[in-house]
Scaffold this motif. Structure first.
Motif, PDB file in Angstrom:
ATOM      1  N   ILE A  97       0.834  -1.206   0.000  1.00 39.38           N
ATOM      2  CA  ILE A  97       0.000   0.000   0.000  1.00 39.38           C
ATOM      3  C   ILE A  97       0.865   1.249   0.000  1.00 39.38           C
ATOM      4  CG2 ILE A  97      -1.688   1.323   1.329  1.00 39.38           C
ATOM      5  CD1 ILE A  97      -2.847  -1.302   2.323  1.00 39.38           C
ATOM      6  N   CYS A  98       1.881   1.283   0.862  1.00 39.64           N
ATOM      7  CA  CYS A  98       2.770   2.450   0.935  1.00 39.64           C
ATOM      8  C   CYS A  98       3.551   2.626  -0.363  1.00 39.64           C
ATOM      9  CB  CYS A  98       3.734   2.308   2.111  1.00 39.64           C
ATOM     10  SG  CYS A  98       2.935   2.352   3.715  1.00 39.64           S
ATOM     11  N   PHE A  99       4.043   1.508  -0.916  1.00 37.72           N
ATOM     12  CA  PHE A  99       4.798   1.578  -2.173  1.00 37.72           C
ATOM     13  C   PHE A  99       3.915   2.101  -3.303  1.00 37.72           C
ATOM     14  CE2 PHE A  99       6.012  -0.349  -6.234  1.00 37.72           C
ATOM     15  CZ  PHE A  99       7.327   0.085  -6.340  1.00 37.72           C
ATOM     16  N   THR A 100       2.660   1.653  -3.341  1.00 37.50           N
ATOM     17  CA  THR A 100       1.742   2.082  -4.393  1.00 37.50           C
ATOM     18  C   THR A 100       1.471   3.569  -4.324  1.00 37.50           C
ATOM     19  OG1 THR A 100       0.688  -0.089  -4.466  1.00 37.50           O
ATOM     20  CG2 THR A 100      -0.555   1.755  -5.365  1.00 37.50           C
ATOM     21  N   TYR A 101       1.174   4.086  -3.119  1.00 43.57           N
ATOM     22  CA  TYR A 101       0.879   5.505  -2.983  1.00 43.57           C
ATOM     23  C   TYR A 101       2.116   6.372  -3.216  1.00 43.57           C
ATOM     24  CZ  TYR A 101      -3.841   4.577  -1.365  1.00 43.57           C
ATOM     25  OH  TYR A 101      -5.155   4.190  -1.302  1.00 43.57           O
ATOM     26  N   LEU A 102       3.285   5.908  -2.792  1.00 45.08           N
ATOM     27  CA  LEU A 102       4.516   6.659  -3.061  1.00 45.08           C
ATOM     28  C   LEU A 102       4.830   6.671  -4.548  1.00 45.08           C
ATOM     29  CD1 LEU A 102       6.857   5.554  -0.120  1.00 45.08           C
ATOM     30  CD2 LEU A 102       5.866   7.818  -0.508  1.00 45.08           C
ATOM     31  N   ALA A 103       4.606   5.529  -5.211  1.00 40.74           N
ATOM     32  CA  ALA A 103       4.846   5.460  -6.655  1.00 40.74           C
ATOM     33  C   ALA A 103       3.920   6.412  -7.405  1.00 40.74           C
ATOM     34  CB  ALA A 103       4.646   4.026  -7.151  1.00 40.74           C
ATOM     35  N   GLN A 104       2.680   6.535  -6.948  1.00 35.46           N
ATOM     36  CA  GLN A 104       1.745   7.464  -7.589  1.00 35.46           C
ATOM     37  C   GLN A 104       2.203   8.907  -7.431  1.00 35.46           C
ATOM     38  OE1 GLN A 104      -2.422   6.856  -6.601  1.00 35.46           O
ATOM     39  NE2 GLN A 104      -2.085   4.680  -6.286  1.00 35.46           N
ATOM     40  N   LEU A 105       2.766   9.220  -6.262  1.00 32.95           N
ATOM     41  CA  LEU A 105       3.207  10.595  -6.010  1.00 32.95           C
ATOM     42  C   LEU A 105       4.504  10.929  -6.733  1.00 32.95           C
ATOM     43  CD1 LEU A 105       2.482  10.868  -2.175  1.00 32.95           C
ATOM     44  CD2 LEU A 105       1.210  11.967  -4.028  1.00 32.95           C
TER      45      LEU A 105
END
Length: 326
Positions: free
Chosen positions: A262-270
């Motif tokens: 979840i954290c990796f996904t949201y950081l990748a989006q940002l």
């Protein structure tokens, strides 16, 4: 003039669409293979977590605070998987991307409720490990079945109340322009952004829910393991230190499996500005893969469950060997 506009806006009736149109997975190349992959994940998740629930329910030796937390986590895994994957697969099998307004709100509630329950269950399990390692002599007086039986329903009520508040606020916004949801389910953010009236309250409540059930649990678990590692550093012998650390391995793996994607996904989006297709695939995998891995991690890393499974299979295979010998 501003007061006139405000009163005019208050008199505007709220427009709710009959249905929403979910297009999150429609533009993905070779999406049929992804749906097949989702079906495999669904099958493994339901079988694995149902087995964990069955083992804990039937074996009295597993009726302990530690496994009450595991039981809650398995229930949450099954609930979230059933809230997500069947609707996604239905889109592929029946080419139906429409979902009614009320069904959308129900889908939103169950996805976020079971996801929040997963997160809080991991916090409870970290608390169990914290007391077991830092206060071993007082463990049974602090953490016992009675306290867990009281805590579990309280968590279910609190989580459902907070998520219900978030979902109910969707009914106060009006959808007069578009009903197309840029996601793979009735996600809170993509839904309230379709509003043609003020949605700042929805945005604020969504931030509170994210902080309460994602950011706060990560901080609590991090701090609990910081205390655990400090306590382990005071143990004189490596054997005792390693033995205590082994009791945390399965929980640490569960925490990593849940929070890291979840954290990796949201950081990748940002940071990486993912394409819509990449965002949908990465986010959906972050939600559906952890429930599949959780029972596998516990079966492989928990001696009690492994021994119980070995006994079950050995009992079933024993009559077969007798018949062959005859």
């Amino acid at each position: 003039m501003s007061s006139l506009n405000a009163s005019f806006n208050q008199n505007i009736s709220i427009v709710h669409p009959q249905y929403f149109f979910i297009i999150g997975l429609s533009g993905i190349p070779y999406s049929s293979y992804y749906y097949i992959f989702l079906f495999v994940i669904y099958f493994i998740t339901i079988i694995g977590n149902s087995l964990v629930l069955l083992l804990i329910a039937l074996d009295r030796s597993l009726h302990s605070p530690k496994y009450i937390g595991v039981f809650n986590l398995a229930l949450a895994d099954i609930g979230e998987t059933n809230a997500l994957i069947p609707n996604m697969v239905k889109t592929f099998l029946f080419d139906s991307q429409y979902i009614s307004y009320n069904a959308c709100l129900a889908n939103m509630f169950f996805v976020f409720f079971f996801s929040s329950l997963q997160s809080v269950s991991l916090v409870i399990m970290s608390y169990d490990r914290l007391i077991a390692i830092c206060l071993p002599l007082r463990y049974h007086s602090i953490v016992n079945n009675s306290s867990m039986i009281l805590v579990s329903p309280a968590i279910w009520i609190f989580n459902s109340s907070m998520v219900a508040l978030m979902v109910s606020l969707i009914t106060r916004i009006s959808f007069c322009d578009s009903n197309v949801i840029q996601s793979y389910f009735c996600d809170h953010g993509p839904v309230y952004r379709l509003a043609c009236n003020d949605f700042n309250l929805n945005k604020s409540v969504g931030f509170v829910i994210t902080s309460l059930f994602l950011i706060a649990p990560m901080i609590i678990i991090f701090l609990s393991y910081l205390v655990i590692f400090l306590a382990l550093s005071k143990i004189t012998t490596w054997e005792r230190r390693l033995k205590a650390l082994k009791t945390c391995v399965s929980h640490l793996l569960l925490v990593g499996v849940y929070f890291f994607p979840i954290c990796f996904t949201y950081l990748a989006q940002l940071l990486l500005a993912l394409t819509p297709n990449a965002r949908v695939i990465s986010t959906s995998l972050a939600y559906v893969v952890p429930p599949m891995l959780n029972p596998i991690i516990y079966v492989l890393n928990t001696a009690e469950i492994k021994n119980l499974l070995q006994k079950m299979f050995s009992k079933r295979s024993a009559p077969v060997r007798e018949d062959i010998s005859k």
